[in-house]
Write a protein that holds these residues in place. Structure first.
Motif, mmCIF file in Angstrom:
data_model
loop_
_atom_site.group_PDB
_atom_site.id
_atom_site.type_symbol
_atom_site.label_atom_id
_atom_site.label_comp_id
_atom_site.label_asym_id
_atom_site.label_seq_id
_atom_site.Cartn_x
_atom_site.Cartn_y
_atom_site.Cartn_z
ATOM 1 N N GLY A 271 0.784 -1.228 0.000
ATOM 2 C CA GLY A 271 0.000 0.000 0.000
ATOM 3 C C GLY A 271 0.817 1.280 0.000
ATOM 4 N N SER A 272 2.147 1.169 0.161
ATOM 5 C CA SER A 272 3.003 2.362 0.178
ATOM 6 C C SER A 272 3.044 3.026 -1.204
ATOM 7 C CB SER A 272 4.430 1.994 0.595
ATOM 8 O OG SER A 272 4.464 1.483 1.897
ATOM 9 N N GLU A 273 3.188 4.342 -1.186
ATOM 10 C CA GLU A 273 3.309 5.092 -2.433
ATOM 11 C C GLU A 273 4.761 5.049 -2.921
ATOM 12 O OE1 GLU A 273 0.705 6.492 -4.024
ATOM 13 O OE2 GLU A 273 -0.565 5.660 -2.432
ATOM 14 N N VAL A 274 4.953 4.772 -4.190
ATOM 15 C CA VAL A 274 6.276 4.791 -4.811
ATOM 16 C C VAL A 274 6.165 5.508 -6.153
ATOM 17 C CG1 VAL A 274 7.070 2.672 -3.676
ATOM 18 C CG2 VAL A 274 5.948 2.536 -5.916
ATOM 19 N N ILE A 275 7.307 5.683 -6.805
ATOM 20 C CA ILE A 275 7.345 6.287 -8.146
ATOM 21 C C ILE A 275 8.004 5.286 -9.077
ATOM 22 C CG2 ILE A 275 8.286 8.157 -9.555
ATOM 23 C CD1 ILE A 275 8.367 9.818 -6.896
ATOM 24 N N ILE A 276 7.385 5.045 -10.224
ATOM 25 C CA ILE A 276 7.978 4.178 -11.232
ATOM 26 C C ILE A 276 8.528 5.056 -12.357
ATOM 27 C CG2 ILE A 276 5.751 3.822 -12.402
ATOM 28 C CD1 ILE A 276 6.749 1.011 -13.171
ATOM 29 N N GLY A 277 9.737 4.730 -12.802
ATOM 30 C CA GLY A 277 10.374 5.483 -13.880
ATOM 31 C C GLY A 277 10.642 4.591 -15.072
ATOM 32 N N ILE A 278 10.258 5.066 -16.275
ATOM 33 C CA ILE A 278 10.506 4.320 -17.512
ATOM 34 C C ILE A 278 11.005 5.297 -18.570
ATOM 35 C CG2 ILE A 278 9.616 2.593 -19.119
ATOM 36 C CD1 ILE A 278 7.176 3.581 -16.582
ATOM 37 N N ARG A 279 12.079 4.941 -19.239
ATOM 38 C CA ARG A 279 12.613 5.820 -20.277
ATOM 39 C C ARG A 279 11.759 5.736 -21.543
ATOM 40 N NH1 ARG A 279 16.853 8.401 -18.519
ATOM 41 N NH2 ARG A 279 18.246 7.443 -16.976
ATOM 42 N N PRO A 280 11.644 6.847 -22.294
ATOM 43 C CA PRO A 280 10.772 6.896 -23.478
ATOM 44 C C PRO A 280 11.038 5.804 -24.501
ATOM 45 C CG PRO A 280 11.451 9.106 -22.885
ATOM 46 C CD PRO A 280 12.225 8.170 -21.990
ATOM 47 N N GLN A 281 12.316 5.434 -24.677
ATOM 48 C CA GLN A 281 12.635 4.423 -25.691
ATOM 49 C C GLN A 281 12.246 3.014 -25.263
ATOM 50 O OE1 GLN A 281 14.762 6.285 -23.988
ATOM 51 N NE2 GLN A 281 16.718 5.258 -23.615
ATOM 52 N N ASN A 282 11.896 2.826 -23.995
ATOM 53 C CA ASN A 282 11.491 1.510 -23.502
ATOM 54 C C ASN A 282 9.976 1.303 -23.531
ATOM 55 O OD1 ASN A 282 14.142 0.707 -22.959
ATOM 56 N ND2 ASN A 282 14.127 1.659 -20.945
ATOM 57 N N LEU A 283 9.253 2.300 -24.014
ATOM 58 C CA LEU A 283 7.795 2.225 -24.074
ATOM 59 C C LEU A 283 7.323 2.000 -25.507
ATOM 60 C CD1 LEU A 283 6.886 5.267 -21.782
ATOM 61 C CD2 LEU A 283 6.613 2.860 -21.197
ATOM 62 N N THR A 284 6.231 1.261 -25.652
ATOM 63 C CA THR A 284 5.531 1.154 -26.935
ATOM 64 C C THR A 284 4.051 1.401 -26.686
ATOM 65 O OG1 THR A 284 5.226 -1.232 -26.688
ATOM 66 C CG2 THR A 284 7.181 -0.500 -27.887
ATOM 67 N N VAL A 285 3.348 1.781 -27.735
ATOM 68 C CA VAL A 285 1.904 2.017 -27.611
ATOM 69 C C VAL A 285 1.168 1.328 -28.747
ATOM 70 C CG1 VAL A 285 2.121 4.230 -26.393
ATOM 71 C CG2 VAL A 285 2.092 4.206 -28.888
ATOM 72 N N ARG A 286 -0.080 0.972 -28.470
ATOM 73 C CA ARG A 286 -0.973 0.442 -29.506
ATOM 74 C C ARG A 286 -2.360 0.991 -29.247
ATOM 75 N NH1 ARG A 286 -3.957 -3.379 -26.923
ATOM 76 N NH2 ARG A 286 -3.020 -4.374 -25.074
ATOM 77 N N GLU A 287 -3.132 1.103 -30.328
ATOM 78 C CA GLU A 287 -4.499 1.626 -30.177
ATOM 79 C C GLU A 287 -5.319 0.718 -29.270
ATOM 80 O OE1 GLU A 287 -6.781 3.332 -33.384
ATOM 81 O OE2 GLU A 287 -5.025 3.191 -34.711
ATOM 82 N N ALA A 288 -6.103 1.328 -28.387
ATOM 83 C CA ALA A 288 -6.919 0.549 -27.456
ATOM 84 C C ALA A 288 -7.970 1.451 -26.835
ATOM 85 C CB ALA A 288 -6.052 -0.069 -26.356
ATOM 86 N N GLU A 289 -9.025 0.832 -26.316
ATOM 87 C CA GLU A 289 -10.009 1.564 -25.517
ATOM 88 C C GLU A 289 -9.358 1.834 -24.162
ATOM 89 O OE1 GLU A 289 -13.006 2.745 -26.180
ATOM 90 O OE2 GLU A 289 -12.870 2.112 -28.264
ATOM 91 N N SER A 290 -8.870 3.043 -23.968
ATOM 92 C CA SER A 290 -8.087 3.354 -22.782
ATOM 93 C C SER A 290 -8.215 4.832 -22.449
ATOM 94 C CB SER A 290 -6.609 3.008 -23.031
ATOM 95 O OG SER A 290 -5.784 3.538 -22.028
ATOM 96 N N PRO A 291 -8.160 5.184 -21.154
ATOM 97 C CA PRO A 291 -8.165 6.603 -20.781
ATOM 98 C C PRO A 291 -6.844 7.295 -21.104
ATOM 99 C CG PRO A 291 -7.905 5.218 -18.833
ATOM 100 C CD PRO A 291 -8.179 4.298 -19.969
ATOM 101 N N VAL A 292 -5.795 6.517 -21.389
ATOM 102 C CA VAL A 292 -4.516 7.103 -21.800
ATOM 103 C C VAL A 292 -4.616 7.467 -23.278
ATOM 104 C CG1 VAL A 292 -2.026 6.757 -21.933
ATOM 105 C CG2 VAL A 292 -3.346 5.584 -20.152
ATOM 106 N N ARG A 293 -4.239 8.701 -23.628
ATOM 107 C CA ARG A 293 -4.398 9.131 -25.027
ATOM 108 C C ARG A 293 -3.167 9.899 -25.498
ATOM 109 N NH1 ARG A 293 -5.649 14.512 -25.077
ATOM 110 N NH2 ARG A 293 -6.301 15.395 -23.073
ATOM 111 N N ILE A 294 -3.007 9.899 -26.820
ATOM 112 C CA ILE A 294 -1.929 10.684 -27.425
ATOM 113 C C ILE A 294 -2.380 12.135 -27.533
ATOM 114 C CG2 ILE A 294 -0.549 11.053 -29.501
ATOM 115 C CD1 ILE A 294 -0.656 8.081 -30.026
ATOM 116 N N ASP A 295 -1.598 13.023 -26.954
ATOM 117 C CA ASP A 295 -1.931 14.449 -26.976
ATOM 118 C C ASP A 295 -1.275 15.139 -28.174
ATOM 119 O OD1 ASP A 295 -2.897 16.943 -26.148
ATOM 120 O OD2 ASP A 295 -1.140 17.315 -24.888
ATOM 121 N N ILE A 296 0.055 15.077 -28.235
ATOM 122 C CA ILE A 296 0.826 15.769 -29.275
ATOM 123 C C ILE A 296 1.918 14.835 -29.784
ATOM 124 C CG2 ILE A 296 2.417 17.699 -29.738
ATOM 125 C CD1 ILE A 296 -0.394 18.666 -29.401
#
Length: 353
Positions: A271-296
């Motif tokens: 239950g403790s609060e932590v921060i997760i860090g991920i570098r931009p080049q380690n992320l991928t995205v795919r279209e999905a029904e999700s609250p996360v969206r591409i802004d710019i």
């Protein structure tokens, strides 16, 4: 031997302390870069080494000599400033040799040393010109040449490229790296630009508010930062940081639609609060029904950066390659290998390992 050592170095202006007990060893022939945000004390620390700022407490040695109270001229250092500070009425050759002339060196010695500096910096075709007939990059090379002819034990650079345009900064960065390789002198370089730090340094010193946050090689700091500040400062674009909560054998990330991320890192209590860090080049995205969206989206030729808005309003940068692009405003699922993630304590911001 021209190493530099700082032992519990402190700088105060009246009651205000701006450098807090810095301990640092810079080896003979090393290229050391001081990096950090504006106001972190990096230029003050450099000026303390040069003798342009008095050291309030602690001591500084150069080449094994205690120079804490020595005059700048007695320290065996040469400094290259952000401004070129060239004499407009003198030629390039006269500017480079002026310091030696004022110290009474023979004309033939001055001519020989200026010729050698000119060869190293590729200034032979400009020796008869005056500063107004030179580009910004050429003027900075003259300023560096003026330092070379003095034959110092240590070169000090205080943001020397900040007045140049982007293309010239790249060119001069290469010139300075080549200069270090050719003459092998100890160099200490101050910049707020972490790209300069990563590309030039043997050793990076990350400063914040007059304290050293971490010291190490560029890749050591990039791959193994000690805290959130260093992780965010080293790397371009900077690391993404998202709020998370310890759950089971990993964390839940609310901003990524409550994604469960497993890890074998030693996490705090459930239950403790932590921060997760991920570098931009380690992320991928795919279209999905999700609250996360591409802004710019930023397109930079062969690479693009998608700026996402997480489910709780956090900004996420994703590095993408290729011509296929998901339209702006589209919902996406964010994916990454959990092994590439880093975890930080939410209160202290120290790295969890």
């Amino acid at each position: 031997m021209s190493g530099v050592a700082l032992n519990s170095a402190v700088k105060r202006y009246g009651d205000v302390q701006v450098i807090h007990g810095v301990d640092l060893q810079i080896e003979d022939g090393e290229f050391c870069v001081f990096v950090g945000p504006s106001g972190c004390g990096k230029s003050t620390l450099l000026r303390m080494i040069a003798g342009l700022e008095e050291t309030s407490d602690g001591n500084i040695s150069i080449g094994g000599r205690d120079v804490t109270r020595a005059d700048p001229a007695e320290r065996g250092v040469a400094m290259v400033f952000q401004t070129y500070a060239l004499y407009p009425h003198m030629t390039v050759e006269e500017n480079m040799g002026f310091g030696l002339k004022m110290n009474g060196h023979p004309k033939q010695e001055i001519k020989s040393k200026v010729a050698e500096a000119s060869r190293i910096l590729k200034l032979d075709d400009y020796l008869a010109r005056k500063p107004k007939a030179l580009s910004g990059g050429q003027r900075q090379r003259v300023a560096i040449g003026r330092a070379i002819v003095r034959g110092p034990e240590v070169f000090l650079f205080d943001e020397p490229l900040s007045n140049l345009d982007a293309e010239l900064r790249v060119d001069m960065r290469v010139e300075i790296a080549r200069l270090h390789k050719e003459i092998g002198a100890t160099m200490i370089y101050v910049t707020h630009d972490q790209v300069e730090a990563m590309t030039l340094a043997d050793k990076i010193v990350v400063l914040r508010a007059g304290h050293i946050e971490q010291v190490g090689s560029p890749m050591e700091l990039y791959q193994n930062p000690d805290n959130k500040f260093v992780a965010g400062f080293i790397g371009s674009p900077s690391m993404n940081f998202l709020a998370a909560r310890v759950n089971g054998q990993g964390v839940i990330v609310p901003g990524l639609d409550n994604m469960q991320v497993p890890t074998d890192v030693a996490l705090p209590a459930e239950g403790s609060e932590v921060i997760i860090g991920i570098r931009p080049q380690n992320l991928t995205v795919r279209e999905a029904e999700s609250p996360v969206r591409i802004d710019i989206r930023e397109r930079l030729g062969g690479v693009a950066y998608d700026y996402l808005i997480s489910a709780n309003g956090e900004r996420i940068i994703v590095e993408t390659r290729g011509d296929e692009a998901i339209p702006e405003g589209t919902g996406v699922a964010v994916e990454f290998d959990p092994a590439t993630a880093m975890f930080f304590d939410a209160k202290t911001e120290a790295r969890l390992r």
